[in-house]
Design a protein around this motif. Structure first.
Motif, PDB file in Angstrom:
ATOM      1  N   LYS A 187       0.873  -1.135   0.098  1.00  0.00           N
ATOM      2  CA  LYS A 187      -0.121  -0.071   0.067  1.00  0.00           C
ATOM      3  C   LYS A 187       0.732   1.120  -0.043  1.00  0.00           C
ATOM      4  O   LYS A 187       1.711   1.431   1.084  1.00  0.00           O
ATOM      5  CB  LYS A 187      -0.763  -0.019   1.302  1.00  0.00           C
ATOM      6  CG  LYS A 187      -1.991   1.164   1.407  1.00  0.00           C
ATOM      7  CD  LYS A 187      -3.109   0.799   0.508  1.00  0.00           C
ATOM      8  CE  LYS A 187      -4.190   1.703   0.687  1.00  0.00           C
ATOM      9  NZ  LYS A 187      -4.880   2.192  -0.545  1.00  0.00           N
ATOM     10  N   LEU A 188       0.984   1.916  -1.015  1.00  0.00           N
ATOM     11  CA  LEU A 188       1.864   3.133  -1.215  1.00  0.00           C
ATOM     12  C   LEU A 188       1.226   4.204  -0.152  1.00  0.00           C
ATOM     13  O   LEU A 188      -0.192   4.397  -0.129  1.00  0.00           O
ATOM     14  CB  LEU A 188       1.875   3.551  -2.650  1.00  0.00           C
ATOM     15  CG  LEU A 188       2.619   2.670  -3.771  1.00  0.00           C
ATOM     16  CD1 LEU A 188       2.350   3.048  -5.118  1.00  0.00           C
ATOM     17  CD2 LEU A 188       3.955   2.473  -3.194  1.00  0.00           C
ATOM     18  N   PRO A 189       2.040   5.192   0.278  1.00  0.00           N
ATOM     19  CA  PRO A 189       1.513   6.373   0.926  1.00  0.00           C
ATOM     20  C   PRO A 189       0.562   6.960   0.167  1.00  0.00           C
ATOM     21  O   PRO A 189       0.866   7.285  -1.262  1.00  0.00           O
ATOM     22  CB  PRO A 189       2.623   7.265   1.483  1.00  0.00           C
ATOM     23  CG  PRO A 189       3.918   6.008   1.128  1.00  0.00           C
ATOM     24  CD  PRO A 189       3.417   5.314   0.179  1.00  0.00           C
ATOM     25  N   GLU A 190      -0.562   7.788   0.793  1.00  0.00           N
ATOM     26  CA  GLU A 190      -1.413   8.548  -0.011  1.00  0.00           C
ATOM     27  C   GLU A 190      -0.571  10.090  -0.654  1.00  0.00           C
ATOM     28  O   GLU A 190      -1.017  10.108  -1.746  1.00  0.00           O
ATOM     29  CB  GLU A 190      -2.526   9.222   1.000  1.00  0.00           C
ATOM     30  CG  GLU A 190      -3.407   8.069   1.344  1.00  0.00           C
ATOM     31  CD  GLU A 190      -4.094   7.470   0.292  1.00  0.00           C
ATOM     32  OE1 GLU A 190      -4.570   8.011  -0.699  1.00  0.00           O
ATOM     33  OE2 GLU A 190      -4.396   6.209   0.369  1.00  0.00           O
ATOM     34  N   ASP A 191       0.204  10.557  -0.128  1.00  0.00           N
ATOM     35  CA  ASP A 191       0.964  11.673  -0.765  1.00  0.00           C
ATOM     36  C   ASP A 191       1.623  11.389  -1.682  1.00  0.00           C
ATOM     37  O   ASP A 191       1.941  11.758  -2.773  1.00  0.00           O
ATOM     38  CB  ASP A 191       1.783  12.546   0.053  1.00  0.00           C
ATOM     39  CG  ASP A 191       2.561  11.752   0.876  1.00  0.00           C
ATOM     40  OD1 ASP A 191       2.830  10.652   1.094  1.00  0.00           O
ATOM     41  OD2 ASP A 191       3.442  12.551   1.942  1.00  0.00           O
ATOM     42  N   PHE A 192       2.488   9.881  -1.926  1.00  0.00           N
ATOM     43  CA  PHE A 192       3.151   9.494  -2.950  1.00  0.00           C
ATOM     44  C   PHE A 192       2.134   9.157  -3.889  1.00  0.00           C
ATOM     45  O   PHE A 192       2.549   9.508  -5.212  1.00  0.00           O
ATOM     46  CB  PHE A 192       4.236   8.444  -2.455  1.00  0.00           C
ATOM     47  CG  PHE A 192       4.870   7.680  -3.868  1.00  0.00           C
ATOM     48  CD1 PHE A 192       6.008   8.323  -4.179  1.00  0.00           C
ATOM     49  CD2 PHE A 192       4.376   6.370  -4.518  1.00  0.00           C
ATOM     50  CE1 PHE A 192       6.752   7.930  -5.377  1.00  0.00           C
ATOM     51  CE2 PHE A 192       5.163   6.158  -5.447  1.00  0.00           C
ATOM     52  CZ  PHE A 192       6.219   6.957  -5.848  1.00  0.00           C
ATOM     53  N   LYS A 193       1.127   8.678  -3.592  1.00  0.00           N
ATOM     54  CA  LYS A 193       0.130   8.351  -4.819  1.00  0.00           C
ATOM     55  C   LYS A 193      -0.299   9.776  -5.463  1.00  0.00           C
ATOM     56  O   LYS A 193      -0.668   9.610  -6.522  1.00  0.00           O
ATOM     57  CB  LYS A 193      -1.210   7.548  -4.176  1.00  0.00           C
ATOM     58  CG  LYS A 193      -0.852   6.025  -3.606  1.00  0.00           C
ATOM     59  CD  LYS A 193      -1.931   5.159  -3.806  1.00  0.00           C
ATOM     60  CE  LYS A 193      -2.621   5.340  -2.376  1.00  0.00           C
ATOM     61  NZ  LYS A 193      -3.657   4.205  -2.176  1.00  0.00           N
ATOM     62  N   GLU A 194      -0.882  10.485  -4.732  1.00  0.00           N
ATOM     63  CA  GLU A 194      -1.094  12.085  -5.132  1.00  0.00           C
ATOM     64  C   GLU A 194      -0.066  12.442  -6.244  1.00  0.00           C
ATOM     65  O   GLU A 194      -0.339  13.094  -7.367  1.00  0.00           O
ATOM     66  CB  GLU A 194      -1.219  12.720  -4.050  1.00  0.00           C
ATOM     67  CG  GLU A 194      -1.990  13.988  -4.701  1.00  0.00           C
ATOM     68  CD  GLU A 194      -2.142  15.232  -3.538  1.00  0.00           C
ATOM     69  OE1 GLU A 194      -2.423  16.497  -4.008  1.00  0.00           O
ATOM     70  OE2 GLU A 194      -2.169  14.783  -2.173  1.00  0.00           O
ATOM     71  N   PHE A 195       1.381  12.443  -5.978  1.00  0.00           N
ATOM     72  CA  PHE A 195       2.231  12.849  -6.420  1.00  0.00           C
ATOM     73  C   PHE A 195       2.395  12.110  -7.927  1.00  0.00           C
ATOM     74  O   PHE A 195       2.647  12.697  -8.992  1.00  0.00           O
ATOM     75  CB  PHE A 195       3.723  12.705  -5.775  1.00  0.00           C
ATOM     76  CG  PHE A 195       4.970  13.415  -6.445  1.00  0.00           C
ATOM     77  CD1 PHE A 195       5.193  14.330  -6.480  1.00  0.00           C
ATOM     78  CD2 PHE A 195       5.547  12.174  -7.336  1.00  0.00           C
ATOM     79  CE1 PHE A 195       6.457  14.879  -7.211  1.00  0.00           C
ATOM     80  CE2 PHE A 195       6.826  12.610  -7.909  1.00  0.00           C
ATOM     81  CZ  PHE A 195       7.214  13.899  -7.993  1.00  0.00           C
ATOM     82  N   THR A 196       2.570  10.772  -7.728  1.00  0.00           N
ATOM     83  CA  THR A 196       2.733   9.940  -9.018  1.00  0.00           C
ATOM     84  C   THR A 196       1.430   9.832  -9.932  1.00  0.00           C
ATOM     85  O   THR A 196       1.679  10.221 -11.202  1.00  0.00           O
ATOM     86  CB  THR A 196       2.622   8.450  -8.434  1.00  0.00           C
ATOM     87  OG1 THR A 196       3.593   8.116  -7.606  1.00  0.00           O
ATOM     88  CG2 THR A 196       2.902   7.345  -9.548  1.00  0.00           C
ATOM     89  N   MET A 197      -0.058  10.428  -9.507  1.00  0.00           N
ATOM     90  CA  MET A 197      -0.817  10.684 -10.372  1.00  0.00           C
ATOM     91  C   MET A 197      -0.777  12.261 -10.715  1.00  0.00           C
ATOM     92  O   MET A 197      -1.730  12.502 -11.605  1.00  0.00           O
ATOM     93  CB  MET A 197      -2.167  10.293  -9.789  1.00  0.00           C
ATOM     94  CG  MET A 197      -2.152   8.746  -9.429  1.00  0.00           C
ATOM     95  SD  MET A 197      -3.887   8.253  -9.122  1.00  0.00           S
ATOM     96  CE  MET A 197      -4.099   9.012  -7.403  1.00  0.00           C
ATOM     97  N   SER A 198       0.059  12.924 -10.576  1.00  0.00           N
ATOM     98  CA  SER A 198      -0.032  14.343 -11.059  1.00  0.00           C
ATOM     99  C   SER A 198       1.072  14.555 -12.010  1.00  0.00           C
ATOM    100  O   SER A 198       1.764  13.344 -12.394  1.00  0.00           O
ATOM    101  CB  SER A 198       0.380  15.346  -9.756  1.00  0.00           C
ATOM    102  OG  SER A 198       1.936  15.107  -9.653  1.00  0.00           O
ATOM    103  N   PRO A 199       0.936  15.582 -12.777  1.00  0.00           N
ATOM    104  CA  PRO A 199       1.789  15.744 -13.854  1.00  0.00           C
ATOM    105  C   PRO A 199       3.527  15.891 -13.399  1.00  0.00           C
ATOM    106  O   PRO A 199       4.179  15.716 -14.163  1.00  0.00           O
ATOM    107  CB  PRO A 199       1.604  17.353 -14.330  1.00  0.00           C
ATOM    108  CG  PRO A 199       0.032  17.464 -14.027  1.00  0.00           C
ATOM    109  CD  PRO A 199      -0.092  16.561 -12.612  1.00  0.00           C
TER     110      PRO A 199
END
Length: 181
Positions: free
Chosen positions: A43-55
């Protein structure tokens, strides 16, 4: 969770000093992230997921050659002088293999280190690999063992950028002093 401070930094970073590229419009979906988590049982951290799904996901940031020249073959210098950039691995379908979180994870796991996911490296530092452990905490593999790293992804990345800026300033000052001799 929010990565607003990271967005703020990249809205105004020094484009004359740093060469930066990321996945841009080719961002992965939530389903891509879920498939990655399922494949690697993490389970990846939420802030990393947000970063990864951003430009910004799949980020490569390096000091420009004209400011900090690359070391020449057989050049001897303090270790920090070889660390001219950073990489955050991403899941975008267009990310180059050296920035691909999936490819880096597979290679890391094939080396026998299957309890974590490598997500970050400093360009020029082949020893340290920053990872997320199974609980989503940041750890660093120093070539021998894992060590805990304090903080969340956003504070970690901003800290790494600050360290890169410090190294750049130190290198620029060193080059000025050498030229002034």
């Amino acid at each position: 969770m929010s990565i607003e401070k990271i967005y703020d930094y990249f809205r105004s970073y020094d484009k004359e000093t740093y060469q930066v590229f990321a996945c841009g419009d080719d961002t992965p979906s939530e389903q891509d992230i879920e498939a990655f988590e399922s494949e690697f049982n993490i389970k990846l951290p939420e802030d990393f997921k947000e970063f990864t799904m951003s430009p910004l996901g799949g980020l490569y940031m390096e000091v420009r050659e004209e400011i900090w020249p690359m070391a020449q073959e057989y050049e001897v210098a303090p270790f920090w002088e070889f660390c001219r950039g950073i990489m955050v691995y991403g899941i975008s379908s267009e990310v180059p293999e050296y920035l691909d979180l999936r490819a880096n994870t597979r290679a890391f796991h094939e080396s026998g280190l299957s309890d974590c996911i490598p997500f970050f490296s400093v360009i020029g530092d082949g020893e340290q690999i920053f990872c997320f452990d199974r609980e989503g905490k940041i750890v660093v593999f120093d070539g021998y063992e894992m060590h805990d790293v304090e903080g969340d992804f956003e504070s970690f990345l901003l800290g790494q950028i600050a360290e890169l800026e410090e190294r750049k300033d130190k290198k620029v000052e060193k080059l000025k002093n050498r030229a002034g001799r």
